[in-house]
Design an enzyme around this catalytic site. Structure first.
Site, PDB file in Angstrom:
ATOM      1  N   ASP A 270      -7.279   4.704  -4.566  1.00  0.00           N
ATOM      2  CA  ASP A 270      -7.424   4.614  -2.972  1.00  0.00           C
ATOM      3  C   ASP A 270      -8.095   5.821  -3.045  1.00  0.00           C
ATOM      4  OD1 ASP A 270      -7.664   2.432  -0.880  1.00  0.00           O
ATOM      5  OD2 ASP A 270      -7.527   4.528  -0.100  1.00  0.00           O
TER       6      ASP A 270
ATOM      7  N   LYS B  37       0.547  -1.281   0.072  1.00  0.00           N
ATOM      8  CA  LYS B  37      -0.184  -0.351  -0.051  1.00  0.00           C
ATOM      9  C   LYS B  37       0.645   1.445  -0.012  1.00  0.00           C
ATOM     10  CE  LYS B  37      -4.070   1.488   0.160  1.00  0.00           C
ATOM     11  NZ  LYS B  37      -5.429  -0.002  -0.132  1.00  0.00           N
TER      12      LYS B  37
HETATM   13  P1  NDP Z   1     -13.139   7.786  -3.024  1.00  0.00           P
HETATM   14  O1  NDP Z   1     -12.159   8.908  -2.597  1.00  0.00           O
HETATM   15  O2  NDP Z   1     -13.720   7.547  -4.103  1.00  0.00           O
HETATM   16  O3  NDP Z   1     -14.182   8.463  -1.641  1.00  0.00           O
HETATM   17  C1  NDP Z   1     -13.288   8.822  -0.190  1.00  0.00           C
HETATM   18  C2  NDP Z   1     -15.221   8.925  -0.218  1.00  0.00           C
HETATM   19  O4  NDP Z   1     -15.160   8.360   1.838  1.00  0.00           O
HETATM   20  C3  NDP Z   1     -15.848  10.982  -0.225  1.00  0.00           C
HETATM   21  O5  NDP Z   1     -17.538  10.107   0.362  1.00  0.00           O
HETATM   22  C4  NDP Z   1     -14.925  11.027   1.300  1.00  0.00           C
HETATM   23  O6  NDP Z   1     -15.559  12.335   1.809  1.00  0.00           O
HETATM   24  C5  NDP Z   1     -15.707   9.873   2.540  1.00  0.00           C
HETATM   25  N1  NDP Z   1     -13.568   9.936   3.328  1.00  0.00           N
HETATM   26  C6  NDP Z   1     -13.158   9.609   3.174  1.00  0.00           C
HETATM   27  N2  NDP Z   1     -12.409  10.533   4.544  1.00  0.00           N
HETATM   28  C7  NDP Z   1     -12.783  10.217   5.408  1.00  0.00           C
HETATM   29  C8  NDP Z   1     -12.707  10.801   5.993  1.00  0.00           C
HETATM   30  N3  NDP Z   1     -12.043  10.370   7.153  1.00  0.00           N
HETATM   31  N4  NDP Z   1     -14.131  11.000   7.162  1.00  0.00           N
HETATM   32  C9  NDP Z   1     -15.624  11.099   6.373  1.00  0.00           C
HETATM   33  N5  NDP Z   1     -15.316  10.648   5.322  1.00  0.00           N
HETATM   34  C10 NDP Z   1     -14.491  10.141   4.253  1.00  0.00           C
HETATM   35  O7  NDP Z   1     -11.885   6.850  -2.398  1.00  0.00           O
HETATM   36  P2  NDP Z   1     -12.614   4.939  -2.199  1.00  0.00           P
HETATM   37  O8  NDP Z   1     -14.336   4.956  -2.133  1.00  0.00           O
HETATM   38  O9  NDP Z   1     -12.120   4.203  -3.577  1.00  0.00           O
HETATM   39  O10 NDP Z   1     -12.426   4.330  -1.286  1.00  0.00           O
HETATM   40  C11 NDP Z   1     -13.552   4.134   0.064  1.00  0.00           C
HETATM   41  C12 NDP Z   1     -12.918   3.577   1.132  1.00  0.00           C
HETATM   42  O11 NDP Z   1     -12.925   2.056   0.605  1.00  0.00           O
HETATM   43  C13 NDP Z   1     -11.761   3.203   1.556  1.00  0.00           C
HETATM   44  O12 NDP Z   1     -11.335   2.754   3.219  1.00  0.00           O
HETATM   45  C14 NDP Z   1     -10.783   2.312   0.786  1.00  0.00           C
HETATM   46  O13 NDP Z   1      -9.567   2.010   1.412  1.00  0.00           O
HETATM   47  C15 NDP Z   1     -11.660   1.089   0.891  1.00  0.00           C
HETATM   48  N6  NDP Z   1     -11.780   0.727  -0.261  1.00  0.00           N
HETATM   49  C16 NDP Z   1     -11.357   1.315  -1.691  1.00  0.00           C
HETATM   50  C17 NDP Z   1     -11.202   0.163  -2.954  1.00  0.00           C
HETATM   51  C18 NDP Z   1     -10.709   0.806  -4.284  1.00  0.00           C
HETATM   52  O14 NDP Z   1     -10.898  -0.311  -5.246  1.00  0.00           O
HETATM   53  N7  NDP Z   1     -10.945   2.153  -4.539  1.00  0.00           N
HETATM   54  C19 NDP Z   1     -11.230  -0.873  -3.094  1.00  0.00           C
HETATM   55  C20 NDP Z   1     -11.342  -1.499  -1.806  1.00  0.00           C
HETATM   56  C21 NDP Z   1     -11.481  -0.709  -0.915  1.00  0.00           C
HETATM   57  P3  NDP Z   1     -14.756  13.307   0.661  1.00  0.00           P
HETATM   58  O15 NDP Z   1     -15.030  13.472  -0.154  1.00  0.00           O
HETATM   59  O16 NDP Z   1     -15.714  14.375   2.042  1.00  0.00           O
HETATM   60  O17 NDP Z   1     -13.828  13.693   1.449  1.00  0.00           O
HETATM   61  O1  2IT Z   2      -7.838  -1.260  -0.714  1.00  0.00           O
HETATM   62  C1  2IT Z   2      -7.713  -2.129  -1.543  1.00  0.00           C
HETATM   63  O2  2IT Z   2      -7.736  -3.527  -2.291  1.00  0.00           O
HETATM   64  C2  2IT Z   2      -7.559  -0.954  -2.642  1.00  0.00           C
HETATM   65  N1  2IT Z   2      -7.294   0.038  -2.525  1.00  0.00           N
HETATM   66  C3  2IT Z   2      -7.483  -1.389  -3.731  1.00  0.00           C
HETATM   67  C4  2IT Z   2      -6.092  -2.016  -4.484  1.00  0.00           C
HETATM   68  C5  2IT Z   2      -5.986  -2.634  -5.806  1.00  0.00           C
HETATM   69  O3  2IT Z   2      -4.559  -3.249  -5.862  1.00  0.00           O
HETATM   70  O4  2IT Z   2      -6.954  -2.595  -6.457  1.00  0.00           O
END
Ligand code: NDP
Ligand code: 2IT
Length: 447
Positions: free
Chosen positions: A168, A128
């Site tokens: 992420d 990561k």
């Molecule tokens: P994005 O940046 O697309 O979206 C994040 C969302 O979460 C936004 O709505 C943001 O609000 C909110 N957010 C982030 N930080 C905070 C905080 N400290 N307090 C409140 N709200 C918060 O990210 P993703 O959707 O890609 O990721 C979301 C989660 O999913 C994370 O935990 C990530 O690790 C996990 N994840 C992502 C994957 C992927 O493929 N993208 C795969 C597996 C897990 P705001 O815009 O107001 O900051």
């Molecule tokens: O937390 C996760 O699994 C991710 N942000 C996606 C990682 C990836 O390599 O697709």
């Protein structure tokens, strides 16, 4: 020394050696607390000190990211890449750009990624990275310059057979584009497999954008099926409104459920008619605006800054924003409101106290390393397409994703059944992920 004393000693060592890294301690404890019966069944892993080795990253890179903002002012951020474990394949895991990013957060995410990636059954190790860069309010040109500076250092640590980042929080298709462009320029190679989450026209995979959210909903549906239930007509609450949240909402609606609330860091909206996904995408993806704008144009919706999205009564809750966002008080509210299932789209969104309350109340709980594995699984499918210079149609990729999620669900249940209670998905995910990695590490000798 008996097994539980040994596990406690490992945990004490982690806390001592990684001081101040609270999220990493939490993630390690969550895994270690499930390893007792697994290690009792495999004393050879105790002898080989697999757990001690697993908790120490293979490599950690911390670097300066200097860049010039639109006013000509020099800015300095800190970049990270933690290459945690390569027993099953090259390091694989996303990059997070958020002001809260520090070494402890990157290590917690990298540690989770080892087990998650193992559960997919695909040949990917765990890593990561990210930076404490805050993209909010930054222009497109500033984002590009930041990504170029970040990759100028990071590129020497990457490679399609070495370490493959993806997105992420704060890193989506736009950022992956800038990062890929700079990698290509620095190396003079069109090495498609070095990053995933690419655009469809230059080596990306269909369904990667949707994969994490879709996969989380598949997992929730599989959990419900074990109790003869499904998502049809269910009220669902989703936290966040980013990549994972948006496509979780899309899949819930496709399966006949109704998402009545979602959030961002500025509050949450409740819309009893069901979230209008086109409007949400327009606001969050195209305009990159705040969620409050949704309620300004949608008459059935209200925006709140008091309380939490998890106070909204629902049958199913999908935390899809960030770590430790769902605490014990939220869990109590969910139980009181009769919630049937919680599936983690985010990484470690539920605090340990919340998980305990949900489990004790009989709420189905799908831990992130299983429930959100669809994103990285589809990244591995993107790498497979890049390696064969092929491009699969959407349906083929989406159906492979559904199969992976169903297999992860089955693996968690059967492994949890072997070591305890089949409904204990956290036990199943930790034990099954650990066993796959431990077997490979043991075979590779003391390295
Ligand atoms: P994005 O940046 O697309 O979206 C994040 C969302 O979460 C936004 O709505 C943001 O609000 C909110 N957010 C982030 N930080 C905070 C905080 N400290 N307090 C409140 N709200 C918060 O990210 P993703 O959707 O890609 O990721 C979301 C989660 O999913 C994370 O935990 C990530 O690790 C996990 N994840 C992502 C994957 C992927 O493929 N993208 C795969 C597996 C897990 P705001 O815009 O107001 O900051
Ligand atoms: O937390 C996760 O699994 C991710 N942000 C996606 C990682 C990836 O390599 O697709």
């Amino acid at each position: 020394m008996d097994v539980s004393a040994r596990i406690e000693a490992v945990y004490a060592q982690i806390v001592r050696r990684n001081s101040g890294e609270a999220e990493f301690h939490q993630a390690a404890r969550e895994v270690l607390q499930n390893l007792g019966p697994v290690l009792s069944a495999h004393p050879e892993y105790l002898e080989a000190r697999i757990v001690e080795r697993l908790c120490e990253p293979e490599r950690q890179v911390i670097f300066r990211v200097p860049w010039v903002d639109d006013h000509g002012v020099v800015q300095v951020n800190r970049g990270f890449r933690v290459e945690f474990n390569s027993a099953l394949g090259p390091y694989k895991g996303g990059l997070r750009f958020h002001p809260s990013v520090n070494l402890g957060i990157v290590k917690f995410l990298g540690f989770e990624q080892i087990f998650k990636n193992a559960l997919t059954g695909l040949a990917i190790g765990g890593g990561k990275g990210g930076a404490d860069f805050d993209p909010k309010g930054r222009s497109q040109a500033e984002i590009m310059r930041f990504c170029q500076s970040f990759m100028t250092e990071l590129h020497r640590h990457l490679g399609e057979h070495t370490d493959i980042p993806a997105g992420d929080i704060g890193v989506g298709g736009r950022e992956i584009g800038y990062l890929f462009g700079q990698y290509k320029r620095l190396t003079n190679r069109f090495e498609a497999g070095v990053l995933t989450g690419k655009g469809l026209g230059w080596g990306g995979s269909h369904a990667r954008t949707e994969a994490t959210g879709y996969g989380t909903v598949h997992f929730a549906q599989e959990m419900l099926r074990t109790r003869g239930q499904d998502l049809a007509d269910r009220r669902v609450v989703v936290s966040g409104s980013g990549n994972v949240a948006v496509y979780a909402i899309e899949k819930v609606h496709a399966l006949g459920g109704r998402v009545v609330a979602c959030s961002d860091s500025g509050g949450y909206v409740v819309d009893d008619d069901g979230i209008d996904l086109e409007l949400l995408k327009e606001i969050k993806e195209n305009r990159r605006a705040r969620l409050s704008a949704y309620a300004e144009v949608r008459p059935t919706a209200t925006h709140s800054v008091r309380g939490s999205v998890f106070d909204v009564p629902c049958d199913i809750a999908l935390p899809c924003a960030t770590q430790n966002e769902l605490d014990d008080q939220h869990a109590v509210a969910l139980v009181k409101n009769g919630t049937l299932a919680v599936a983690e789209g985010a990484n470690m969104p539920c605090t340990p106290a919340a998980v305990e309350i949900l489990r004790e109340a009989g709420v189905l709980f799908g831990p992130g390393k299983a429930a959100n594995a669809g994103g990285v699984a589809t990244s591995a499918l993107e790498m497979r397409q890049n390696a064969s210079r092929d491009s699969w149609p959407f349906e083929r990729t989406a159906s492979a994703l559904a199969t992976v999620m169903s297999d992860v669900h089955t693996l968690c249940r059967t492994t949890a059944d072997r070591f305890g209670d089949p409904d204990d998905y956290a036990l199943g995910a930790n034990a099954a992920g650990f066993l796959r990695v431990a077997e490979a590490m043991d075979a590779h000798g003391v390295i």
